[in-house]
Design an enzyme around this catalytic site. Sequence first.
Site, PDB file in Angstrom:
ATOM      1  NE  ARG A   1      -2.224  -1.769   3.196  1.00  0.00           N
ATOM      2  CZ  ARG A   1      -2.596  -1.745   4.465  1.00  0.00           C
ATOM      3  NH1 ARG A   1      -3.743  -1.200   4.805  1.00  0.00           N
ATOM      4  NH2 ARG A   1      -1.829  -2.269   5.392  1.00  0.00           N
TER       5      ARG A   1
ATOM      6  CG  ASN B   1      -4.199  -4.742   2.548  1.00  0.00           C
ATOM      7  OD1 ASN B   1      -3.724  -4.604   1.431  1.00  0.00           O
ATOM      8  ND2 ASN B   1      -3.475  -4.858   3.642  1.00  0.00           N
TER       9      ASN B   1
END
Length: 740
Positions: free
Chosen positions: A18, A36
């Site tokens: 990320r 996620n």
Amino acid sequence: MRSIEIQVSGIVQGVGFRPYVYTLALNENLNGWVNNDDRGVNITLEGHDKNIKNFIKELKNSPPPLSKIDNINVTELELKNYTSFEIIKSKTTSNKSTIISPDMAVCNDCIDDISDNENFRFKYALTNCTNCGPRYSIINTVPYDRVNTSMSKFVMCEDCHAEYKNPLNRRYHAQPVSCEKCGPKIALFDTSNNELKKNIEAVKELANKINQGHIVALKGMGGFHIVCDAKNDKAVEELRIRKNRPTKPFAVMFKNIEQVQENANLTFKEEEIVTSKEKPITLVESKESILSSNIAPNIDRVGCFIAYTPLHILLFEYLINPIVATSANLSNEPIVRYKDELIQKLGTIVDFVLDFDRDIINACDDSVVQVVNNELFVLRNARGYAPCSLKLKEKTNKKILALGANQKSTIALAFEDNLILSPHIGDLGSITSLEYFTRTIETFKRFYDFVPDLIVCDKHPTYESTKWAKSQDIELIQIQHHYAHMLSCMAEYNLEEKVLAFCFDGTGYGDDGNIWGGEVFIGDNKFYERVNHFKYFKLLGGEKAVKEPKRVALSLLFDTYSIEEVLSLDNPTINAFSSNEIKLMHTVWKKGLNAPLTSSLGRIFDAIASFSGIAQLQSYEGETGLQIEMAYDKTIKEFYDLEIIDNQIDLSSCIKQIIKDKDATLISSKFINALVELIVKISKKNDTLPVILTGGVFQNKTLLELVIDRLENLNKRYYYSKKIPLNDGGISIGQIYSQI
Ligand code: ZN
Ligand code: FE
């Protein structure tokens, strides 16, 4: 202006994905968000078409170092006019298929942190970041967030939290992030469970104890190691006595690659693997050694690895020599994870225990590899490599669980287009190892919300995995052991076509109830035919023959000569028995009492070791193979004749010649050459079929490289497993592949 959604699957969590996406989006002036979920990473992007294309290109070409992208799925969206790019909360959906990352060795940045006396993690032995450290071993369930790991009980201090929150920091969302102030603590104990020292003082004291010749236990990433000074003959000998392990080689851990090179001869490729981010135990050629000769008795290889956790790195600051580092377990039991269990079970083997209070949830052994034909070849798939996943060509509509073999047990799962292999579980020879086996099944079921609707296991009626499978109320399919070996290789290369498979192995339960292990199959992923096999011989004493190569050799002599001729032979096998024993064994052989029939090539290797005087007994499976390899002389080009009579590979003329040859080097070389010729002959006969080389016998690097060389020269298409062990560790994957 465009808006798209990108779904990324594979190993994309807990590996800095990320923040990587965040930085990339900022660089390309893109707005939107990333999060996620339990299928992977989701990205929404808005911006100029050119920037979006750059973003995707970069994502494909240079993702974060520990990630492994299986699939990128892009869909167009309506514009929503986001004004910034943000990392938003993980969300949970019902379809869990994200892949759990294996544990990774400490990275260079973290080594710098613990070596820098200005850094607040100076000498902190449990330092890690998004690019390194534990994953699989600390995860309870997915998504991979701190609350779902064994780090949940530690509250981050301000310094750690600031790093954890900052998308531009190397520790952004590194779940096990901690420091000496807020994280798990290290302590040294005696075997009465008294705490002796804390923190770096504990590490220093442990090093002193090792330097003084003590045998100690040290908690690693996926379990404890038993450790002693690798140059101290007395300590190593004492360890062998205490562990009741006469000759099985110990792995040696070194401070760094330079220290490995002082003790072993490494090729460039081997060096690359020893220092890779996985840092496996690598089998290499040992030097005329300054290490204790007791580390790998009677063989010329040594299993080397280098310090792979910050704790190991700090320990080596105070150690004088390399160390023996062997998994802490009782024989036939899994690696120990907890200090109290260690003291209870191994308190008489070790003098001191170094522990820390970050729990190991999922045990994981060290991986073992070697280099074959200048490529990585995995013998034990564990830390750094496992769990691992393969992609299927098409989605399966079933949820399949495969249970592997009884030794080198692993389990495998298939759902949708995923094929997932667990780390090495070990031999299912005890109640605790069976518990470990069922615990691993539960762990993987939890990871993937997986409820199998089909179980696949071996045909062996007394394998623990077979018994377990039969006790479940789920549809069950049993697959022949050597067919599973063949399929395991086909799975690695996604093959479905017809192949010619040499399944040369130790032992496995055959379709006719005999013990197979020297098989040639023609088949594909749906059927097989046994076209050749080594002619059956009797294993005198059944299981006992595995430990006593001389029994196998004697049985083959009975097949070849009369009892009078056998008694008059001058041969190391005969000399290993009294004449009364030989007569008694002959009766056993004639009547077939406790003498199951087998075609196992592994056992034939044992017999060759006996005939040539190399070994009459062996203390671990594969010992004779290693010794025969060591005796091999590549200048010898002769080979024994292995006749094929009625599709059976006949050893009798080979044995008669062996008895005449006497010399161990000559016998070993001519025998290995004979197997090469046999494979070439059968491959030529089946000209159109690609060749599969599988089964434990092909762990023999000399044999495998010679065969590869000949098949290359013939322009033959051939396959052998590299990522998935071609020994019994790959059986579970093969079992599943039969149902795809
Ligand atoms: Zn790191
Ligand atoms: Fe096998």
